[in-house]
Design a protein around this motif. Structure first.
Motif, mmCIF file in Angstrom:
data_model
loop_
_atom_site.group_PDB
_atom_site.id
_atom_site.type_symbol
_atom_site.label_atom_id
_atom_site.label_comp_id
_atom_site.label_asym_id
_atom_site.label_seq_id
_atom_site.Cartn_x
_atom_site.Cartn_y
_atom_site.Cartn_z
ATOM 1 N N ARG A 80 -15.618 -2.906 0.115
ATOM 2 C CA ARG A 80 -16.027 -2.230 -1.111
ATOM 3 C C ARG A 80 -16.846 -3.181 -1.971
ATOM 4 N NH1 ARG A 80 -15.097 3.184 -0.307
ATOM 5 N NH2 ARG A 80 -13.336 3.343 1.113
ATOM 6 N N ASP A 81 -18.073 -2.786 -2.266
ATOM 7 C CA ASP A 81 -18.959 -3.600 -3.096
ATOM 8 C C ASP A 81 -19.605 -2.693 -4.129
ATOM 9 O OD1 ASP A 81 -20.800 -5.233 -4.256
ATOM 10 O OD2 ASP A 81 -21.785 -5.868 -2.398
ATOM 11 N N TYR A 141 -11.446 4.744 8.126
ATOM 12 C CA TYR A 141 -11.185 6.178 8.215
ATOM 13 C C TYR A 141 -11.251 6.857 6.844
ATOM 14 C CZ TYR A 141 -6.087 5.256 7.250
ATOM 15 O OH TYR A 141 -4.860 4.888 6.729
ATOM 16 N N CYS A 142 -11.145 6.085 5.758
ATOM 17 C CA CYS A 142 -11.252 6.683 4.418
ATOM 18 C C CYS A 142 -12.649 7.238 4.163
ATOM 19 C CB CYS A 142 -10.901 5.651 3.351
ATOM 20 S SG CYS A 142 -9.194 5.069 3.423
ATOM 21 N N SER A 143 -13.644 6.780 4.922
ATOM 22 C CA SER A 143 -14.996 7.325 4.795
ATOM 23 C C SER A 143 -15.141 8.671 5.495
ATOM 24 C CB SER A 143 -16.024 6.338 5.371
ATOM 25 O OG SER A 143 -16.025 5.136 4.640
ATOM 26 N N HIS A 144 -14.189 8.988 6.360
ATOM 27 C CA HIS A 144 -14.213 10.273 7.072
ATOM 28 C C HIS A 144 -13.273 11.296 6.444
ATOM 29 C CE1 HIS A 144 -16.663 8.886 10.485
ATOM 30 N NE2 HIS A 144 -15.961 7.754 10.451
ATOM 31 N N TRP A 145 -12.150 10.833 5.901
ATOM 32 C CA TRP A 145 -11.138 11.736 5.364
ATOM 33 C C TRP A 145 -10.631 11.205 4.024
ATOM 34 C CZ3 TRP A 145 -10.639 9.722 10.438
ATOM 35 C CH2 TRP A 145 -11.052 10.597 11.451
ATOM 36 N N LEU A 146 -10.446 12.105 3.066
ATOM 37 C CA LEU A 146 -10.053 11.701 1.709
ATOM 38 C C LEU A 146 -8.549 11.554 1.537
ATOM 39 C CD1 LEU A 146 -12.524 13.868 -0.423
ATOM 40 C CD2 LEU A 146 -12.694 11.441 0.180
ATOM 41 N N ARG A 178 -5.199 4.914 1.146
ATOM 42 C CA ARG A 178 -6.512 4.605 0.592
ATOM 43 C C ARG A 178 -6.546 3.212 -0.027
ATOM 44 N NH1 ARG A 178 -10.394 8.068 0.513
ATOM 45 N NH2 ARG A 178 -11.555 6.715 -0.924
ATOM 46 N N ASP A 179 -5.438 2.523 -0.065
ATOM 47 C CA ASP A 179 -5.356 1.257 -0.782
ATOM 48 C C ASP A 179 -6.013 0.124 -0.003
ATOM 49 O OD1 ASP A 179 -3.965 2.554 -2.769
ATOM 50 O OD2 ASP A 179 -1.991 2.072 -1.920
ATOM 51 N N VAL A 195 0.845 -1.195 0.000
ATOM 52 C CA VAL A 195 0.000 0.000 0.000
ATOM 53 C C VAL A 195 0.877 1.241 0.000
ATOM 54 C CG1 VAL A 195 -1.886 -1.173 1.178
ATOM 55 C CG2 VAL A 195 -0.174 0.045 2.533
ATOM 56 N N ASN A 196 0.370 2.301 -0.607
ATOM 57 C CA ASN A 196 1.075 3.581 -0.650
ATOM 58 C C ASN A 196 0.655 4.429 0.539
ATOM 59 O OD1 ASN A 196 2.446 3.353 -3.345
ATOM 60 N ND2 ASN A 196 0.320 3.084 -4.005
ATOM 61 N N VAL A 197 1.631 4.878 1.294
ATOM 62 C CA VAL A 197 1.367 5.599 2.539
ATOM 63 C C VAL A 197 1.934 7.008 2.461
ATOM 64 C CG1 VAL A 197 1.839 5.684 5.019
ATOM 65 C CG2 VAL A 197 1.394 3.486 3.904
#
Length: 751
Positions: A319-320, A257-262, A238-239, A186-188
């Motif tokens: 993710r669906d 947390y990706c649902s709270h912050w982009l 985000r990965d 994953v990219n961090v």
């Protein structure tokens, strides 16, 4: 306190640090423990003569004198001294936590603070240099395979260190470490931001060619002045980080947390904007914990295991593309990296009941999708785990533990339902409850009250009599408790006939257990005295043991299955006088330097979590329990010099390290006031406390808190032994209180 390895972690977000002062490094990653890399973290001050004094997390600089650490449940402070200039340097790392506040707890960021205060003397040193008016503080990092950059705005504002790297998703230990990575790296992105203006880029001589750092000049001020260097360290990816089997398809899961912050910019902006409010909530929770009348060792165990548990949690979204996202919550089993191992979560249930029952309910639903059908009984049992590493596709452990895991699931389900009054779980999982009951009925093949099938259990480093034997007392008692649980669940799910049958089978089995297993001062480990027909489930080979192999040993597991029913006010399962005698005898016979072994045949084979579980039950039964110092001694021994295991559950014969099961320590906050909650009792909710009255105490009743309203009831014992409830929300019965003129209805009277 002396320096030792220490974990700081976030709930569900994996971002964390493992501070290893004896190795002069910090293990760090946005993906958490076992997926982390060594970080050279140089924090400290520059003395007036130019000497760089540092905390022991770097190979550079001169270490500050007398380095030590002081932890609370959400934070840790490292302290060291400049002895020549009589300065005390402190570095605080705060992981905000406030129960049931999802956004606050998911934030993938830590709040950092540094401060410097003068001291009057450094021991008996006569040669003194003048205390300076100000000094330079610094933070500098070096990390392999990481792009580092530093940016400082006009006037030293918005000073930041930026990190970018790829994080491999192959754990360094456990079964998944022996297989190829199943997901790409994953990219961090990470950022360390100074909230104080006036920072500067650390000069290259101090930072080094491969390092990046910031400096900040701060005045020397007295303790309590509030003058600090404040920073925030945030991380983001985000990965996809898990593959989860959902409706027979493998789906990607990303951090919740990706649902709270982009992106990391949004994380940092929110962390800055809400800093004061979020820290105030987090510190309030810390204060509640600090005020609980816990002895030092118990407090240390709670604080240490709290972050070991958090660091194993995954809170994700599946993710669906065909429908709405689903939330997912699971917990790694430390170095084993199994997901949501039921027998582990059976013990950590105390954490969820105390702070966040919804997270337990999520797992109850998830486990149901990974049950194992059993054709001979027409029933089913539960898988040991639901996946390993980054893949959640079903049990990864090499063999089943049918009776134990079926029983654990039913006991968790019953406890959750009675604790919260959420009957929906019984209705939703009615078919599964019926199948588990069918299996548990079947497992006693000869009507002895003991199981003769499905006997392998989770005590996987124990001798064969304890782990594999037919007719184990531990499993017999847990099966009875589970059948009773099935009965109560099915009553709420409208299957009265099967509920009655389960209750009758359980009552019959209890009599047989008491008659067959009682040895005069303890319950036998098992009734089988030889190995005829016994198979090692791990190897498939026949086991050989004789009458001297521990069938009649003293065990700490005899009443293990009775604890959860006890805290929801269910009827006693075993004869309480015998249970107390059994516990007392096992403490005597199984004793070792670090607690009690599984049995008297192997007293050095210690699992700390199982000792604490037994201790909590003992306190509820009004027995003395003062063994926490032994358990803490083992944690200290295992986290100094070359040893670095975080919370470790086992002595040297095993390595259950960085383990979540230590969260059973939260039970000290339940057993102290002897809190019982049954919100489905006949006639209405039944909530009682019965604290010891020998000394003044304040027990926060955390499971009864209204966290959104910031209302937390407290059980108070005054100097005269009187018990009162401050901030009462639910009606609470206090055992032993008398009816007074102010309480004409006797709501605090038992009887």
């Amino acid at each position: 306190m002396q320096l030792m390895t220490w974990t700081m972690a976030r709930l569900g977000s994996r971002f964390g640090f493992l501070f290893e002062p004896y190795k002069k490094r910090v293990l760090h990653s946005a993906m958490g423990r076992l997926l982390d890399q060594p970080l050279d973290l140089m924090v400290g001050l520059v003395e007036p003569d130019g000497t760089k004094r540092v905390l022991p997390f770097t190979i550079d600089g001169k270490e500050l004198c007398n380095c030590e650490q002081f932890e609370r449940v959400n934070s840790i402070t490292y302290r060291g001294y400049s002895e020549d200039y009589r300065l005390r340097f402190e570095f605080n790392i705060h992981s905000i936590f406030y129960p049931q506040d999802e956004k606050l707890c998911l934030l993938p960021a830590f709040y950092l603070e540094m401060r410097v205060n003068p001291i009057k003397n450094w021991r008996w040193r006569e040669e003194r240099k003048e205390i300076p008016d100000k000094v330079k503080l610094f933070i500098r990092i070096k990390r392999p395979n990481t792009d580092l950059s530093v940016k400082v705005g006009d006037g030293g504002k918005n000073a930041q260190i930026n990190l970018a790297y790829q994080n491999e998703l192959k754990p360094e230990q456990g079964p998944a470490s022996r297989q190829p990575a199943e997901l790409p790296p994953v990219n961090v992105e990470e950022r360390i931001l100074s909230l104080n203006p006036g920072c500067s880029v650390m000069n290259e001589e101090l930072a080094g060619e491969d390092g990046a750092g910031l400096e900040y000049e701060i005045p020397i001020s007295e303790t309590g002045s509030g003058i600090k260097w404040r920073l925030i360290w945030a991380a983001y990816t985000r990965d996809p980080i898990l593959k989860i089997k959902d409706k027979n398809e493998l789906r990607d899961a990303t951090f919740r947390y990706c649902s709270h912050w982009l992106d990391v910019n949004e994380v940092m902006a929110d962390a800055v904007a809400n800093r004061d409010d979020w820290l105030a909530h987090s510190r309030r929770f810390e204060k509640l914990m600090d005020q609980a009348p816990l002895r030092g060792a118990r407090r240390h165990l709670i604080n240490q295991s709290f972050h070991s548990f958090l660091g194993n949690t995954f809170w994700c979204d599946i993710r669906d593309q065909k429908g709405p996202m689903k939330q997912w919550f699971s917990v790694w089993e430390g170095t084993c990296t199994y997901h949501s191992t039921i027998d582990v979560e059976y013990n950590t249930t105390l954490w969820y009941l105390t702070l966040w029952p919804r997270l337990l309910a999520m797992q109850i639903d998830q486990w149901a999708n990974f049950r194992i059908e059993h054709e001979p009984s027409g029933g089913a049992y539960m898988s040991h785990d639901i996946g390993v590493g980054t893949h959640i596709t079903g049990q990864a452990y090499p063999h089943d533990m049918p009776v134990e895991e079926a029983s654990n699931y039913l006991l968790i389900l019953q406890t959750y339902m009675h604790w919260t009054a959420d009957r929906s779980v019984a209705h939703r999982h009615k078919p599964l409850i019926e199948k588990l009951a069918a299996y548990l009925k079947w497992a006693d093949r000869d009507g002895s009250g003991f199981t003769s099938e499905g006997n392998a259990n989770t005590i996987d480093d124990a001798n064969h009599a304890t782990q594999y034997a037919n007719k184990q007392t531990y499993l017999a008692v847990k099966r009875v408790a589970a059948l009773r649980a099935a009965s109560t669940l099915l009553q709420h799910a409208s299957n009265e006939d099967l509920a009655k049958e389960c209750e009758e089978i359980a009552e019959d089995a209890i009599k047989k257990i008491e008659r067959s297993a009682w040895m005069g001062d303890h319950y036998a480990v098992c009734l089988e005295k030889n190995s005829f027909g016994m198979i090692d489930d791990a190897t498939g080979e026949m086991i050989s043991f004789d009458q001297d192999s521990g069938w009649d040993a003293y065990s700490i597991y005899s009443a293990n299955g009775t604890f959860l029913p006890h805290i929801i006010g269910q009827p006693d399962i075993l004869d309480l006088k015998r249970v107390k005698t059994d516990i007392t005898a096992a403490i005597r016979e199984n004793n070792s330097q670090y607690g009690n072994g599984h049995t008297s045949d192997e007293p050095d084979n210690v699992w700390v979590s199982q000792n604490m579980w037994r201790d909590h039950l003992a306190v509820y039964l009004r027995m003395p329990s003062g063994h926490a110092q032994c358990y803490w001694d083992m944690q200290l021994m295992s986290n100094v010099r070359y040893q670095s295991f975080g919370y470790i559950d086992t002595y040297v014969n095993n390595q259950l390290a960085f383990y979540p099961r230590g969260a059973v320590a939260m039970g000290y906050l339940l057993s102290g006031p002897r809190l019982i909650i049954d919100r489905l009792a006949p006639g209405g909710a039944y909530i009682t406390v019965e604290p010891s009255r020998n000394v003044p105490q304040r027990w926060p009743l955390l499971p009864l808190a209204d966290w959104k309203a910031n209302k937390i009831p407290v059980c108070v014992v005054d100097g005269n032994g009187n018990v009162n409830i401050e901030g009462e929300i639910d009606p609470i019965i206090v055992h032993g209180n008398k009816v007074s003129e102010d309480d004409p209805k006797g709501k605090n009277l038992i009887g």
